[in-house]
Structure formats: C-alpha cells, structure tokens
Design a protein around this motif. Structure first.
Motif, PDB file in Angstrom:
ATOM      1  N   ASP A  44       4.577  -8.844   8.909  1.00 63.27           N
ATOM      2  CA  ASP A  44       4.274  -8.282  10.233  1.00 63.27           C
ATOM      3  C   ASP A  44       4.590  -9.353  11.278  1.00 63.27           C
ATOM      4  O   ASP A  44       3.902 -10.362  11.358  1.00 63.27           O
ATOM      5  N   ILE A  45       5.625  -9.138  12.080  1.00 69.56           N
ATOM      6  CA  ILE A  45       6.020 -10.155  13.059  1.00 69.56           C
ATOM      7  C   ILE A  45       5.420  -9.941  14.444  1.00 69.56           C
ATOM      8  O   ILE A  45       5.506 -10.821  15.287  1.00 69.56           O
ATOM      9  N   SER A  46       4.819  -8.789  14.679  1.00 72.96           N
ATOM     10  CA  SER A  46       4.296  -8.533  16.020  1.00 72.96           C
ATOM     11  C   SER A  46       2.777  -8.639  16.102  1.00 72.96           C
ATOM     12  O   SER A  46       2.208  -8.578  17.186  1.00 72.96           O
ATOM     13  N   GLY A  47       2.113  -8.790  14.961  1.00 73.35           N
ATOM     14  CA  GLY A  47       0.676  -9.008  14.970  1.00 73.35           C
ATOM     15  C   GLY A  47      -0.170  -7.784  15.233  1.00 73.35           C
ATOM     16  O   GLY A  47      -1.258  -7.892  15.788  1.00 73.35           O
ATOM     17  N   ASN A  48       0.312  -6.613  14.831  1.00 76.38           N
ATOM     18  CA  ASN A  48      -0.441  -5.376  15.054  1.00 76.38           C
ATOM     19  C   ASN A  48      -0.686  -4.577  13.783  1.00 76.38           C
ATOM     20  O   ASN A  48      -1.031  -3.402  13.844  1.00 76.38           O
ATOM     21  N   ALA A  49      -0.529  -5.199  12.618  1.00 78.57           N
ATOM     22  CA  ALA A  49      -0.660  -4.452  11.359  1.00 78.57           C
ATOM     23  C   ALA A  49      -2.081  -3.969  11.095  1.00 78.57           C
ATOM     24  O   ALA A  49      -2.271  -3.026  10.340  1.00 78.57           O
ATOM     25  N   ALA A  50      -3.081  -4.567  11.721  1.00 75.11           N
ATOM     26  CA  ALA A  50      -4.448  -4.074  11.546  1.00 75.11           C
ATOM     27  C   ALA A  50      -4.595  -2.676  12.152  1.00 75.11           C
ATOM     28  O   ALA A  50      -5.348  -1.852  11.652  1.00 75.11           O
ATOM     29  N   THR A  51      -3.853  -2.411  13.221  1.00 80.04           N
ATOM     30  CA  THR A  51      -3.855  -1.102  13.870  1.00 80.04           C
ATOM     31  C   THR A  51      -2.744  -0.218  13.327  1.00 80.04           C
ATOM     32  O   THR A  51      -2.958   0.953  13.011  1.00 80.04           O
ATOM     33  N   ASN A  52      -1.540  -0.764  13.239  1.00 81.05           N
ATOM     34  CA  ASN A  52      -0.358  -0.048  12.756  1.00 81.05           C
ATOM     35  C   ASN A  52       0.048  -0.635  11.409  1.00 81.05           C
ATOM     36  O   ASN A  52       0.881  -1.534  11.345  1.00 81.05           O
ATOM     37  N   ASN A  53      -0.574  -0.145  10.356  1.00 75.74           N
ATOM     38  CA  ASN A  53      -0.368  -0.693   9.012  1.00 75.74           C
ATOM     39  C   ASN A  53       1.082  -0.658   8.568  1.00 75.74           C
ATOM     40  O   ASN A  53       1.862   0.183   9.015  1.00 75.74           O
ATOM     41  N   ILE A  54       1.397  -1.562   7.647  1.00 73.94           N
ATOM     42  CA  ILE A  54       2.679  -1.553   6.950  1.00 73.94           C
ATOM     43  C   ILE A  54       2.401  -1.057   5.537  1.00 73.94           C
ATOM     44  O   ILE A  54       1.601  -1.649   4.814  1.00 73.94           O
ATOM     45  N   THR A  55       3.053   0.028   5.149  1.00 74.49           N
ATOM     46  CA  THR A  55       2.896   0.564   3.800  1.00 74.49           C
ATOM     47  C   THR A  55       4.154   0.265   3.009  1.00 74.49           C
ATOM     48  O   THR A  55       5.250   0.663   3.399  1.00 74.49           O
ATOM     49  N   ILE A  56       3.982  -0.470   1.905  1.00 71.00           N
ATOM     50  CA  ILE A  56       5.081  -0.735   0.983  1.00 71.00           C
ATOM     51  C   ILE A  56       4.994   0.346  -0.090  1.00 71.00           C
ATOM     52  O   ILE A  56       3.974   0.487  -0.754  1.00 71.00           O
ATOM     53  N   THR A  57       6.080   1.101  -0.236  1.00 67.77           N
ATOM     54  CA  THR A  57       6.091   2.251  -1.133  1.00 67.77           C
ATOM     55  C   THR A  57       7.026   2.001  -2.304  1.00 67.77           C
ATOM     56  O   THR A  57       8.164   1.557  -2.107  1.00 67.77           O
ATOM     57  N   ALA A  58       6.544   2.311  -3.494  1.00 69.85           N
ATOM     58  CA  ALA A  58       7.389   2.218  -4.682  1.00 69.85           C
ATOM     59  C   ALA A  58       8.349   3.398  -4.722  1.00 69.85           C
ATOM     60  O   ALA A  58       8.074   4.456  -4.154  1.00 69.85           O
ATOM     61  N   SER A  59       9.453   3.216  -5.400  1.00 73.21           N
ATOM     62  CA  SER A  59      10.454   4.275  -5.529  1.00 73.21           C
ATOM     63  C   SER A  59      10.206   5.063  -6.813  1.00 73.21           C
ATOM     64  O   SER A  59       9.896   4.489  -7.857  1.00 73.21           O
ATOM     65  N   GLY A  60      10.325   6.376  -6.733  1.00 76.93           N
ATOM     66  CA  GLY A  60      10.184   7.223  -7.916  1.00 76.93           C
ATOM     67  C   GLY A  60       8.834   7.052  -8.582  1.00 76.93           C
ATOM     68  O   GLY A  60       7.802   7.157  -7.938  1.00 76.93           O
ATOM     69  N   GLU A  65       1.531  -3.113  -7.761  1.00 72.29           N
ATOM     70  CA  GLU A  65       0.149  -3.494  -8.090  1.00 72.29           C
ATOM     71  C   GLU A  65      -0.619  -2.326  -8.703  1.00 72.29           C
ATOM     72  O   GLU A  65      -1.796  -2.118  -8.420  1.00 72.29           O
ATOM     73  N   GLY A  66       0.059  -1.523  -9.518  1.00 67.63           N
ATOM     74  CA  GLY A  66      -0.588  -0.425 -10.217  1.00 67.63           C
ATOM     75  C   GLY A  66      -0.781   0.844  -9.404  1.00 67.63           C
ATOM     76  O   GLY A  66      -1.403   1.794  -9.865  1.00 67.63           O
ATOM     77  N   ALA A  67      -0.253   0.884  -8.190  1.00 70.90           N
ATOM     78  CA  ALA A  67      -0.400   2.065  -7.331  1.00 70.90           C
ATOM     79  C   ALA A  67       0.957   2.439  -6.735  1.00 70.90           C
ATOM     80  O   ALA A  67       1.908   1.666  -6.777  1.00 70.90           O
ATOM     81  N   ALA A  68       1.031   3.630  -6.167  1.00 74.31           N
ATOM     82  CA  ALA A  68       2.288   4.092  -5.553  1.00 74.31           C
ATOM     83  C   ALA A  68       2.601   3.349  -4.266  1.00 74.31           C
ATOM     84  O   ALA A  68       3.762   3.235  -3.877  1.00 74.31           O
ATOM     85  N   THR A  69       1.554   2.812  -3.597  1.00 72.63           N
ATOM     86  CA  THR A  69       1.753   2.097  -2.337  1.00 72.63           C
ATOM     87  C   THR A  69       0.879   0.851  -2.280  1.00 72.63           C
ATOM     88  O   THR A  69      -0.123   0.736  -2.991  1.00 72.63           O
ATOM     89  N   TYR A  70       1.264  -0.057  -1.406  1.00 69.65           N
ATOM     90  CA  TYR A  70       0.479  -1.251  -1.105  1.00 69.65           C
ATOM     91  C   TYR A  70       0.478  -1.379   0.417  1.00 69.65           C
ATOM     92  O   TYR A  70       1.534  -1.267   1.046  1.00 69.65           O
ATOM     93  N   VAL A  71      -0.676  -1.612   1.008  1.00 73.52           N
ATOM     94  CA  VAL A  71      -0.786  -1.619   2.473  1.00 73.52           C
ATOM     95  C   VAL A  71      -1.100  -3.021   2.985  1.00 73.52           C
ATOM     96  O   VAL A  71      -2.016  -3.685   2.488  1.00 73.52           O
ATOM     97  N   ILE A  72      -0.327  -3.440   3.983  1.00 68.64           N
ATOM     98  CA  ILE A  72      -0.624  -4.662   4.732  1.00 68.64           C
ATOM     99  C   ILE A  72      -1.369  -4.208   5.977  1.00 68.64           C
ATOM    100  O   ILE A  72      -0.828  -3.474   6.801  1.00 68.64           O
ATOM    101  N   ALA A  73      -2.634  -4.613   6.099  1.00 62.97           N
ATOM    102  CA  ALA A  73      -3.478  -4.140   7.194  1.00 62.97           C
ATOM    103  C   ALA A  73      -4.123  -5.290   7.961  1.00 62.97           C
ATOM    104  O   ALA A  73      -5.165  -5.117   8.575  1.00 62.97           O
TER     105      ALA A  73
END
Length: 91
Positions: A44-60, A65-73
């Motif tokens: 997160d380069i703008s410093g707003n991920a606590a409000t506007n999360n970044i969701t890393i999504t696996a393909s297929g 980490e054992g889940a379909a998504t991982y969130v940077i919050a």
C-alpha cells in the motif's frame, strides 16, 4: 488502483497499490504456471489500506495462506507472497 491481475509472464516482483480512493484487488497467477519460489510483494503506497483494503486473490482453486483471499488492512501495509507450486504463502 482498482483491480489488477498478475500474469505468469509478468517479470515484476514489487506491486505498488494506490488505495487513496478505492479498495483494490490483486489476483495472483495460477500457482502451477509460475516456478516454485516465485514471490510477489504487494504494498500500500498511499497509506489508506485500513479504509480501502487490498485483497490478494488466488487464481482458480489455489489458496493464499489456506484461504481464497488474503487482505491487507493496515495503512502502508505489505505482504510478500511466495509460490509453493500448489499454493501461496505469506512470509
């Protein structure tokens, strides 16, 4: 900002994500299409991920980490994602 998909032919390892105006999603390539040990850093380069999360999504059917998504919050948060050939881990 918004949505991005990392492709298996992408040579980048560092992904700057702008969360200043919207939540963002980064989709990983299928784990079987990239070599084991391949890593991606999502930051997160703008410093707003606590409000506007970044969701890393696996393909297929892959998992992160054992889940379909991982969130940077956390503001200015980052995650290093490494391919284990059948799934991705956060280190």
């Amino acid at each position: 900002s918004g949505t991005a998909t990392i492709t298996d032919s992408d040579n980048l390892s560092y992904y700057f994500v702008d969360t200043s105006s919207t939540a963002c999603t980064v989709t990983l390539p299928a784990s079987g299409t990239v070599s084991a040990g391949r890593f991606y850093i999502v930051k997160d380069i703008s410093g707003n991920a606590a409000t506007n999360n970044i969701t890393i999504t696996a393909s297929g059917t892959d998992l992160v980490e054992g889940a379909a998504t991982y969130v940077i919050a956390s503001n200015y948060g980052a995650a290093t994602v490494i391919n284990r050939s059948s799934a991705f881990d956060i280190i």
